[in-house]
Each structure stands twice: as structure tokens, then as C-alpha cells.
Design a protein around this motif. Structure first.
Motif, short mmCIF file in Angstrom:
data_model
loop_
_atom_site.label_atom_id
_atom_site.label_comp_id
_atom_site.label_asym_id
_atom_site.label_seq_id
_atom_site.Cartn_x
_atom_site.Cartn_y
_atom_site.Cartn_z
N THR A 142 -6.20 -5.36 -10.58
CA THR A 142 -7.25 -6.17 -9.96
C THR A 142 -7.56 -5.60 -8.58
OG1 THR A 142 -5.63 -7.73 -9.04
CG2 THR A 142 -6.52 -8.24 -11.22
N GLY A 143 -8.54 -6.17 -7.92
CA GLY A 143 -8.92 -5.69 -6.59
C GLY A 143 -10.19 -4.86 -6.64
N GLU A 144 -10.40 -4.05 -5.61
CA GLU A 144 -11.62 -3.27 -5.50
C GLU A 144 -11.73 -2.22 -6.60
OE1 GLU A 144 -14.08 -0.74 -2.07
OE2 GLU A 144 -12.14 -1.69 -1.61
N VAL A 145 -12.93 -2.06 -7.12
CA VAL A 145 -13.19 -1.12 -8.22
C VAL A 145 -14.08 0.00 -7.70
CG1 VAL A 145 -14.21 -0.82 -10.51
CG2 VAL A 145 -13.02 -2.97 -9.94
N SER A 146 -13.57 1.21 -7.70
CA SER A 146 -14.37 2.36 -7.27
C SER A 146 -15.28 2.80 -8.41
CB SER A 146 -13.46 3.52 -6.87
OG SER A 146 -12.74 4.00 -8.00
N ALA A 147 -16.30 3.57 -8.08
CA ALA A 147 -17.22 4.07 -9.10
C ALA A 147 -16.48 4.90 -10.14
CB ALA A 147 -18.33 4.88 -8.44
#
Length: 329
Positions: A237-242
Motif C-alpha cells: 500500500t502507499g504511494e504508487v509510482s508510474a
């Protein structure tokens, strides 16, 4: 889904709230003699992230300084003398709180106005989901007995059940809080029993902000709603990069903060199986009623949210690409 049990319970609580007696003093007055309601539960001591707080007698001037504490206090039959505004949403018009007071004076929004809180002359400050630091809590506690932030013990915010139980204790309404919890729990149980496919199915609950996605974990009340329906959180979970947009490609995907039309032009997003196979639920842009209900995560808003989202979640979880997922929000 009908909620006659909850409506009856809330009506009873509103009547019970009119019988609250005797204001409590500040923490400095904890050893003073106070008038106690005959046979009442006071004094009561509740625990929170910053220690313990003793409420000597039934509070009459409650200030809700948490982001969603207002709903909990209202649901238990009390009307605060002042409240923290809910940012980014016209919370005074929230449909799940019809019949409750809407013109409550405000004491801040993203930041608390401590002078306004002091001017409200509270005898109890409810700040169970305020995300304050120690200094902020100390400032509040100097004004009146304060219930500080509740946590899940793992760095996340406490569940709505824990908030309800703690606030119920502080108001001397443990039984009412328990009955209200059982009513809301029954709504969740009905949704789960009618949709057994939810159980154990991974769901990425992702916010879309400024062109990026962020998957909510189990410690976030907004994600917890879906996990209470039986879904499970992804491993990451958390921030999802491209480069890792594949993290959204779970059994089911729930998008907060954007519509299907707004994301359709993103080829990376559109190429995900969970999107192309119509296993995605869009809750719309921030600021609508569904997003507001999810943010409040309260005994008042959760049943409304179940009614609003379960049909779409069911359609997105039946593994039939021909099933159209209805619009939410």
C-alpha cells in the motif's frame, strides 16, 4: 437496505441525550467535589494516545475537535456547542445526518482555533481523530478534559468501533454506544452475507490526487470500510509510482477522487486488467456525499455508505465482464 433498527435506536438516544446533567470541570479540578447524577456512571476514565482523561460528571458543553467526532457525539444524542469543520465537503448538508443540528459554531478546519475553543467554554473536548501532536493535545487539555487521538496500536488510526466505545464511555452512554454498534454491525453483516464473493478478495482502495495514486492501508478509516465488508488489503500500500501502477491491478479496484471519464485517457491506467474487465468502482471527485461519508466513517455515515457503494462493489466483484458497474457518487 432498511435501517429501522438504527432509526429506532437513534430516536431513543436523542431522547436520552436530553437528560444529561451536570457539567464537568477541567483536569485541574479533578479533585474538586462535583455533583453526580444519581446512579450515574461518573466519574469515568478513558484512555487515548496521550494517556488517560477523567470525566468527573456528565458533560454539558462538548466541543468536537476531531475530524469526524461530531457524528459520534450526535449519534449518542448530544449536540456539541462547537465543532471542527470538515474540510473539502459541505458537511452541514450531509444526507446521513438529516434531523441533527447543522448550525454548530466552528472552531477551525484543517487547523484548530484554540482561542475559539476556549471561548466555547467546553467541559469536554472530543478529539479522538484529530491527528494532533503532543503540544496540540496539551493545549486542548489545558482548556478542558480532552479525549486525545485513538490509535490501532500499529501507527494507524483507531476503528470507528473504538471511537464509538471511547466517546460513549466519556459521555456516560456505554449501553447506548453498544446498541448503536450492534445496529451498524448488523448492516455490515447483511452486506457480507448477501455478497459472499467479497470475503478474502483483494481490493486496492486508491486515492487519485495531482496525477498520482495512493493505496490506502488498513490503518486508514477510509480503507477500513471496505475491509469491514470482507475485502482484504493488497500486500503493498502507499504511494504508487508510474512504474508500479500494476499495484492497482487487484481483484477489485476502488478509486477515490476521480471519475471513470477523467482516467480513461491514461493509457497505463486503462491497460490494467482490473480496469478493462470492469472490476473497478469509481467514487467520483472529492467533495461529493459518498466521499464525505467515507471520510466521516461514523455510525451515522457508514450505513449510508453501505447503501451507496455495495451495488457497485457487487457488480465489480462478480467476475463477469458483461456486468455494468453502476456509477457511485
Amino acid at each position: 437496505m432498511k435501517h429501522s433498527r438504527r432509526a429506532a435506536a437513534l430516536t431513543a438516544l436523542a431522547v436520552a441525550g436530553a437528560t444529561a446533567l451536570t457539567a464537568c470541570g477541567s483536569d485541574d479540578d479533578a479533585n474538586d467535589t462535583a455533583t453526580q447524577p444519581t446512579g450515574g456512571p461518573f466519574p469515568v476514565t478513558v484512555e487515548h494516545a496521550y494517556g488517560e482523561t477523567t470525566v468527573e460528571s456528565a458533560p454539558q458543553r462538548i466541543v468536537t475537535a476531531g475530524f469526524n467526532d461530531l457524528d459520534f457525539v450526535l449519534a449518542l444524542g448530544e449536540t456539541p456547542v462547537a465543532t471542527r469543520a470538515f474540510s473539502g465537503y459541505d458537511y452541514q448538508q450531509r444526507p446521513w445526518a438529516e434531523g441533527y443540528a447543522t448550525d454548530i459554531p466552528e472552531v477551525g478546519e484543517m487547523e484548530l482555533d484554540y482561542e475559539a475553543i476556549a471561548a466555547a467554554e467546553p467541559d469536554l473536548i472530543s478529539a479522538t481523530y484529530s491527528l494532533t501532536e503532543q503540544a496540540g493535545y496539551d493545549t486542548l487539555a489545558a482548556l478542558a478534559p480532552t479525549i486525545g487521538d485513538l490509535t490501532d496500536g500499529q501507527g494507524g488510526s483507531a476503528s470507528w468501533e473504538a471511537q464509538l466505545e471511547t466517546i460513549g464511555e466519556a459521555l456516560g452512554k456505554e449501553q447506548e454506544a453498544q446498541e448503536l454498534r450492534e445496529s451498524v454491525d448488523a448492516d455490515f453483516e447483511t452486506a457480507r452475507s448477501e455478497n459472499p464473493q467479497f470475503e478474502g478478495r483483494t481490493a486496492a482502495v486508491a486515492m487519485y490526487m495531482d496525477g498520482s495514486f495512493y493505496i490506502l492501508g488498513e490503518g486508514d478509516p477510509r480503507g477500513l470500510f471496505f475491509y469491514d465488508l470482507g475485502f482484504t488489503a493488497p500486500d503493498e500500500t502507499g504511494e504508487v509510482s508510474a512504474e508500479r501502477i500494476d499495484l492497482l491491478d487487484q481483484d477489485t479496484l476502488v478509486i477515490l477522487g476521480a471519475t471513470q471519464e477523467q482516467l480513461a485517457a491514461d493509457p497505463l491506467f486503462a491497460g490494467l486488467d482490473v480496469v478493462s474487465e470492469d472490476r473497478t468502482v469509481y467514487l467520483g471527485e472529492f467533495g461529493n456525499d459518498v466521499q464525505g461519508a467515507l471520510g466521516f466513517a461514523s455510525p451515522l455515515s457508514l450505513p449510508y455508505l453501505i447503501d451507496a457503494t455495495v451495488p457497485a462493489l457487487a457488480a465489480a466483484s462478480d467476475d463477469d465482464p458483461s456486468t455494468a458497474v453502476p456509477t457511485v457518487g
